[in-house]
Enzyme design. Structure first.
Site, mmCIF file in Angstrom:
data_model
loop_
_atom_site.group_PDB
_atom_site.id
_atom_site.type_symbol
_atom_site.label_atom_id
_atom_site.label_comp_id
_atom_site.label_asym_id
_atom_site.label_seq_id
_atom_site.Cartn_x
_atom_site.Cartn_y
_atom_site.Cartn_z
ATOM 1 N N SER A 128 0.831 -1.203 0.000
ATOM 2 C CA SER A 128 0.000 0.000 0.000
ATOM 3 C C SER A 128 0.865 1.252 0.000
ATOM 4 C CB SER A 128 -0.857 -0.013 1.272
ATOM 5 O OG SER A 128 -1.412 1.250 1.502
ATOM 6 N N TYR A 152 -1.744 -1.363 11.029
ATOM 7 C CA TYR A 152 -2.051 -1.863 9.682
ATOM 8 C C TYR A 152 -0.863 -1.605 8.750
ATOM 9 C CZ TYR A 152 -3.658 -1.681 4.861
ATOM 10 O OH TYR A 152 -3.743 -1.856 3.503
ATOM 11 N N LYS A 156 2.046 -4.112 6.573
ATOM 12 C CA LYS A 156 2.459 -4.033 5.158
ATOM 13 C C LYS A 156 3.977 -3.925 5.068
ATOM 14 C CE LYS A 156 -1.534 -4.338 3.263
ATOM 15 N NZ LYS A 156 -1.873 -5.671 2.763
#
Ligand code: NAD
Ligand code: UDP
Length: 348
Positions: A128, A152, A156
């Site tokens: 992302s 989050y 990643k």
């Protein structure tokens, strides 16, 4: 044609990618635990694929269930894996970091272990633009420094690092990390689209729910940024363009020179919140009532992609503009105001 395992195949990006893969002639097996998705998405993908649905199968499982995943790999040989499965709500990850580390990291480690055990070392992973944090300049190139501001984003970053380490240890791995910018829109049929559980966190699902009367107004998170109109700027990309980017990445995995590479998938254009709302109002004919709110913690001011590397090396470029994205988002929303929760029209 190659056989591809798609994890998270019932989700928003996964379902669109499975469809494009089938239409491009690939064989696909998708897995998902339906934590943030619906079995209806799978049946709709099959309907949209028509005769090509014969090349598609689905297994309901949680990636952390090693025995279930082992069984899938024992029954089927895969040429490559596209790994979408993961939890993705930033705010929830701040409240429940262990849930995010458990689901996203443990799920990925088990997937990689099972892949190795079965000799499958080709991977496309959903990273992302969040790994760029608040970029010092734009457009973001793949070489920019990486950071994370929430659990989050950390999952990643950690998975990206894990992939680089895997390749470092074993040059048989071929890995492409795709850094998505802001996927929006839906398949032009209006038959599959994004259907988040609960109150949406992201801009366009929220706008869509205001348009169909499920929410009263959109709160704009900050109008004092140094941007054209004070609101945050992002790089919105049509989900079908994004899905096509995965096919370009799969093709690239056949390049003998590929090791572990990273590519941005965006359009290279920045659009503000107010510009996006205006485009959606035009596409839908609906007025979106606005309330001005404060900045959302952790939000960057301006984020958009440099797309040069993907254009040059993947031979891929996004085709759709903001008006296409809003038209298709509205088509999905108006046909399925409650997402997959209530039956929509048949595509035919
Ligand atoms: P999504 O929630 O619609 O899809 C993810 C799917 O994975 C869901 O169907 C969910 O049920 C499934 N899943 C989650 N944990 C699982 C597990 N342990 N086992 C099996 N299935 C599991 O999200 P999406 O928007 O389609 O995103 C796909 C991927 O792309 C995610 O990894 C996300 O972090 C990443 N991504 C998304 C965006 C975005 O804005 N949508 C941006 C950048 C990156
Ligand atoms: N945004 C907003 N109101 C919302 C949701 C988002 O104003 O209810 C803004 C947000 O501050 C950002 C842009 O819309 O500037 C895109 O937000 P989103 O959460 O969709 O993507 P991300 O911030 O992860 O890039």
């Amino acid at each position: 044609m190659p056989m591809i395992l798609v994890t998270g195949g019932a989700g928003y990006i996964g379902s669109h990618t499975v469809l494009q893969l089938l239409l491009a002639g690939y064989n696909v097996l998708a897995v998902d635990n339906f934590d943030n998705s619906s079995a209806v998405a799978i049946s709709r993908v099959k309907e949209l694929a028509g005769k090509l649905a014969k090349n598609f199968s689905f297994v309901e499982l949680d990636l952390r269930n090693r025995a279930a995943l082992e069984k899938v790999f024992t029954n089927q040989k895969f040429d490559a894996v596209i790994h979408f499965a993961g939890l993705k709500a930033v705010g929830e990850s701040v409240q429940k970091p262990l849930l995010y580390f458990d689901n996203n990291l443990i799920g990925t480690i088990i997937l990689f272990q099972v892949m190795v055990a079965h000799g499958c070392k080709k991977l496309v992973f959903s990273s992302s633009a969040t790994v760029y944090g608040w970029p010092k300049e734009v457009p973001c190139t793949e070489e920019f420094p990486l950071s994370s501001t929430n659990p989050y984003g950390r999952t990643k970053l950690i998975i990206e690092e894990m992939c680089r380490d895997l390749y470092c240890a074993d040059k048989n791995w071929k890995i492409i990390l795709l850094r998505y910018f802001n996927p929006v829109g839906a398949h032009p049929s209006g038959f599959i689209g994004e259907d988040p559980r609960g109150i949406p966190n992201n801009l366009m699902p929220f706008v869509q729910q205001v348009a169909v009367g499920r929410l009263p107004s959109l709160t704009v998170f900050g109008n004092d940024y140094k941007t054209c109109d004070g609101t945050g700027v992002r790089d919105y990309i049509h989900v079908v363009d994004l899905a096509e980017g995965h096919i370009a990445a799969l093709r690239k995995l056949d390049d003998p020179k590929i090791g572990c590479e990273v590519y941005n998938l965006g359009t290279g254009k920045g659009t503000s919140v107010l510009e996006m709302v205006k485009a959606f109002e035009q596409a839908s004919g609906k007025k979106i009532p606005l309330a001005m709110g404060g900045r959302r913690p952790g939000d960057a001011e301006i984020v958009y992609a440099s797309t040069k590397k993907a254009e040059k090396e993947l031979n891929w470029k996004a085709k759709h503009d903001i008006d296409d994205m809003c038209r298709d988002q509205w088509n999905w929303a108006s046909k399925n105001p409650y997402g997959y929760g209530r039956s929509g029209d048949s595509p035919k």
